[in-house]
Design a protein around this motif. Structure first.
Motif, mmCIF file in Angstrom:
data_model
loop_
_atom_site.group_PDB
_atom_site.id
_atom_site.type_symbol
_atom_site.label_atom_id
_atom_site.label_comp_id
_atom_site.label_asym_id
_atom_site.label_seq_id
_atom_site.Cartn_x
_atom_site.Cartn_y
_atom_site.Cartn_z
ATOM 1 N N ALA A 183 -16.173 -18.301 -23.637
ATOM 2 C CA ALA A 183 -17.331 -19.154 -23.952
ATOM 3 C C ALA A 183 -17.540 -19.305 -25.453
ATOM 4 C CB ALA A 183 -18.580 -18.581 -23.289
ATOM 5 N N ASP A 184 -17.183 -18.280 -26.223
ATOM 6 C CA ASP A 184 -17.361 -18.369 -27.683
ATOM 7 C C ASP A 184 -16.054 -18.777 -28.381
ATOM 8 O OD1 ASP A 184 -15.963 -16.054 -27.183
ATOM 9 O OD2 ASP A 184 -17.019 -14.851 -28.682
ATOM 10 N N GLY A 185 -15.127 -19.359 -27.618
ATOM 11 C CA GLY A 185 -13.857 -19.799 -28.192
ATOM 12 C C GLY A 185 -14.000 -21.112 -28.947
ATOM 13 N N GLN A 186 -12.882 -21.543 -29.540
ATOM 14 C CA GLN A 186 -12.904 -22.763 -30.353
ATOM 15 C C GLN A 186 -11.551 -23.454 -30.254
ATOM 16 O OE1 GLN A 186 -12.920 -21.898 -34.533
ATOM 17 N NE2 GLN A 186 -13.377 -23.998 -35.142
ATOM 18 N N LEU A 187 -11.570 -24.749 -30.050
ATOM 19 C CA LEU A 187 -10.322 -25.540 -30.086
ATOM 20 C C LEU A 187 -10.534 -26.707 -31.035
ATOM 21 C CD1 LEU A 187 -8.033 -26.584 -27.134
ATOM 22 C CD2 LEU A 187 -8.608 -28.203 -28.947
ATOM 23 N N VAL A 188 -9.674 -26.806 -32.021
ATOM 24 C CA VAL A 188 -9.704 -27.941 -32.952
ATOM 25 C C VAL A 188 -8.512 -28.820 -32.599
ATOM 26 C CG1 VAL A 188 -9.556 -28.670 -35.365
ATOM 27 C CG2 VAL A 188 -10.746 -26.538 -34.775
ATOM 28 N N THR A 189 -8.757 -30.116 -32.384
ATOM 29 C CA THR A 189 -7.662 -31.022 -32.029
ATOM 30 C C THR A 189 -7.640 -32.203 -32.988
ATOM 31 O OG1 THR A 189 -6.625 -32.274 -30.226
ATOM 32 C CG2 THR A 189 -9.042 -32.150 -30.181
ATOM 33 N N LEU A 190 -6.439 -32.583 -33.418
ATOM 34 C CA LEU A 190 -6.273 -33.595 -34.468
ATOM 35 C C LEU A 190 -5.705 -34.884 -33.875
ATOM 36 C CD1 LEU A 190 -4.541 -31.298 -37.148
ATOM 37 C CD2 LEU A 190 -6.983 -31.470 -36.580
ATOM 38 N N GLU A 191 -6.347 -35.997 -34.175
ATOM 39 C CA GLU A 191 -5.900 -37.284 -33.635
ATOM 40 C C GLU A 191 -6.028 -38.376 -34.687
ATOM 41 O OE1 GLU A 191 -4.307 -38.443 -30.867
ATOM 42 O OE2 GLU A 191 -4.450 -40.326 -31.957
ATOM 43 N N LEU A 192 -4.993 -39.202 -34.783
ATOM 44 C CA LEU A 192 -4.964 -40.295 -35.758
ATOM 45 C C LEU A 192 -5.862 -41.462 -35.345
ATOM 46 C CD1 LEU A 192 -3.529 -41.550 -38.277
ATOM 47 C CD2 LEU A 192 -1.803 -42.429 -36.701
ATOM 48 N N GLU A 193 -5.813 -41.808 -34.061
ATOM 49 C CA GLU A 193 -6.454 -43.045 -33.588
ATOM 50 C C GLU A 193 -7.905 -42.800 -33.167
ATOM 51 O OE1 GLU A 193 -4.934 -45.854 -33.783
ATOM 52 O OE2 GLU A 193 -2.866 -45.202 -34.067
ATOM 53 N N GLN A 194 -8.815 -43.508 -33.847
ATOM 54 C CA GLN A 194 -10.241 -43.367 -33.517
ATOM 55 C C GLN A 194 -10.511 -43.728 -32.046
ATOM 56 O OE1 GLN A 194 -13.010 -42.402 -35.796
ATOM 57 N NE2 GLN A 194 -13.797 -42.134 -33.723
ATOM 58 N N ARG A 201 -15.233 -38.396 -24.710
ATOM 59 C CA ARG A 201 -15.960 -38.600 -23.441
ATOM 60 C C ARG A 201 -15.390 -37.684 -22.354
ATOM 61 N NH1 ARG A 201 -16.200 -43.982 -25.274
ATOM 62 N NH2 ARG A 201 -14.377 -44.693 -24.119
ATOM 63 N N ASN A 202 -14.071 -37.558 -22.325
ATOM 64 C CA ASN A 202 -13.444 -36.711 -21.307
ATOM 65 C C ASN A 202 -13.784 -35.230 -21.515
ATOM 66 O OD1 ASN A 202 -12.172 -38.736 -19.799
ATOM 67 N ND2 ASN A 202 -10.536 -38.903 -21.320
ATOM 68 N N ILE A 203 -13.858 -34.846 -22.769
ATOM 69 C CA ILE A 203 -14.170 -33.439 -23.080
ATOM 70 C C ILE A 203 -15.630 -33.128 -22.728
ATOM 71 C CG2 ILE A 203 -14.467 -31.880 -25.064
ATOM 72 C CD1 ILE A 203 -11.776 -33.371 -26.076
ATOM 73 N N ILE A 204 -16.507 -34.077 -22.982
ATOM 74 C CA ILE A 204 -17.917 -33.907 -22.589
ATOM 75 C C ILE A 204 -18.005 -33.825 -21.062
ATOM 76 C CG2 ILE A 204 -20.176 -35.077 -22.483
ATOM 77 C CD1 ILE A 204 -19.509 -36.163 -25.357
ATOM 78 N N ASN A 205 -17.272 -34.710 -20.390
ATOM 79 C CA ASN A 205 -17.263 -34.732 -18.925
ATOM 80 C C ASN A 205 -16.763 -33.408 -18.355
ATOM 81 O OD1 ASN A 205 -17.606 -36.019 -16.432
ATOM 82 N ND2 ASN A 205 -15.432 -36.544 -16.342
ATOM 83 N N ALA A 206 -15.860 -32.758 -19.094
ATOM 84 C CA ALA A 206 -15.315 -31.467 -18.660
ATOM 85 C C ALA A 206 -16.250 -30.309 -19.037
ATOM 86 C CB ALA A 206 -13.934 -31.253 -19.296
ATOM 87 N N GLY A 207 -17.332 -30.618 -19.738
ATOM 88 C CA GLY A 207 -18.268 -29.567 -20.162
ATOM 89 C C GLY A 207 -17.699 -28.695 -21.273
ATOM 90 N N LEU A 208 -16.726 -29.233 -22.009
ATOM 91 C CA LEU A 208 -16.038 -28.422 -23.021
ATOM 92 C C LEU A 208 -16.440 -28.783 -24.452
ATOM 93 C CD1 LEU A 208 -12.533 -28.432 -21.280
ATOM 94 C CD2 LEU A 208 -13.955 -26.418 -21.686
ATOM 95 N N ASP A 209 -17.404 -29.708 -24.594
ATOM 96 C CA ASP A 209 -17.783 -30.116 -25.953
ATOM 97 C C ASP A 209 -18.329 -28.969 -26.813
ATOM 98 O OD1 ASP A 209 -19.563 -30.846 -23.764
ATOM 99 O OD2 ASP A 209 -21.012 -31.372 -25.297
ATOM 100 N N PRO A 210 -18.922 -27.905 -26.223
ATOM 101 C CA PRO A 210 -19.360 -26.815 -27.109
ATOM 102 C C PRO A 210 -18.186 -26.079 -27.783
ATOM 103 C CG PRO A 210 -20.493 -26.681 -24.992
ATOM 104 C CD PRO A 210 -19.380 -27.681 -24.829
ATOM 105 N N VAL A 211 -16.986 -26.168 -27.210
ATOM 106 C CA VAL A 211 -15.865 -25.407 -27.804
ATOM 107 C C VAL A 211 -14.793 -26.291 -28.451
ATOM 108 C CG1 VAL A 211 -16.125 -23.346 -26.348
ATOM 109 C CG2 VAL A 211 -14.661 -25.207 -25.566
ATOM 110 N N VAL A 212 -14.871 -27.608 -28.224
ATOM 111 C CA VAL A 212 -13.801 -28.495 -28.743
ATOM 112 C C VAL A 212 -14.326 -29.364 -29.880
ATOM 113 C CG1 VAL A 212 -12.220 -30.398 -28.203
ATOM 114 C CG2 VAL A 212 -12.569 -28.566 -26.527
ATOM 115 N N GLU A 213 -13.563 -29.411 -30.955
ATOM 116 C CA GLU A 213 -13.877 -30.305 -32.081
ATOM 117 C C GLU A 213 -12.679 -31.229 -32.314
ATOM 118 O OE1 GLU A 213 -14.820 -30.099 -36.875
ATOM 119 O OE2 GLU A 213 -14.390 -28.254 -35.782
#
Ligand code: SAM
Length: 221
Positions: free
Chosen positions: A81-92, A100-112
């Protein structure tokens, strides 16, 4: 190459474990609806990445190449729960769908998601002292794979697991005269990885619903 047996076995494995739930299926559907190319990892590869993340007890994961967030979700689900994932993407536009998919998965607290050229985002991560990461997944444009690997090393600690996808390209890496930069990029990376004394590494070939390919797996010494 007749890949029907590989595809059937991939489906057999997927049916056994039934891990691609409605959220992941919905992620693929959202990508299709948005016209995003289906160049994500397969379901079984996603599960494999998730198992690797558990195996190294990852609390901090870096992903280079988000697309619609499919592999991001597989990986982030291995985090505490206190983990962190940073993901890099070129295309806005891809990052917007992924968000939207990450929010739908309930993972927005850990994904940037960091939008921009990965090379620049990686430099910023280092300048901001955001490392070390426990696991780093390289899955963006192939030409600078060697440079992504060098950045990954800078953002690592002993024990960090570095995984790079698409390093076999249907065996085209065997062709020394190939002028496809997606091939020459990974050929250069594979050589650099094999010669690097800071890691112990290998490559596994992958088959299934995706083309015959391979994942490089390296542990920082
Ligand atoms: N990891 C994703 C998955 O399995 O769901 C697939 C990633 S896809 C193979 C590669 C992604 O890298 C694309 O979304 C592409 O836009 C992104 N990309 C390409 N060049 C990039 C760059 N210079 N910096 C950051 N991302 C880049």
């Amino acid at each position: 190459m007749d890949t029907s047996l590989f595809e059937s076995v991939d489906q057999y494995i997927g049916n056994l474990f039934e891990d691609e739930d409605a959220v992941l299926k919905g992620t693929l559907k959202s990508m299709e609806d948005a016209g995003i190319p289906g160049i994500n990892v397969s379901a079984n590869q996603g599960k494999f990445l998730q198992v690797l993340a558990h195996l190294c007890g990852a609390k901090k994961i870096l992903e280079i190449g988000t697309l619609g967030g499919y592999s991001t979700i597989w990986l982030a689900r291995a985090l505490p729960a206190d983990g962190q994932l940073v993901t890099l993407e070129l295309e806005q536009a891809y990052a917007d769908v992924a968000r939207r998919n990450i929010i739908n998965a309930g993972l927005d607290p850990v994904v940037e998601i960091k939008v921009g050229k990965a090379m620049e985002s990686l430099a910023t991560l280092e300048a901001d002292d955001e490392g070390p990461f426990d696991m780093i997944f390289i899955d963006a444009d192939k030409l600078p794979y060697t440079e992504y690997f060098e950045w990954a090393l800078k953002l690592s600690r002993p024990g960090t697991l570095i995984v790079a996808d698409n390093v076999i390209r249907e065996g085209r890496v065997l062709d020394d005269n190939c002028d496809d930069e997606r091939v020459s990029g990974v050929q250069r990376f594979n050589k650099a990885l094999a010669a690097n004394q800071q890691v112990t590494a290998t490559i596994i070939q992958t088959v299934g619903t995706k083309e015959h390919d391979g994942m490089a797996i390296a542990v920082v010494k």
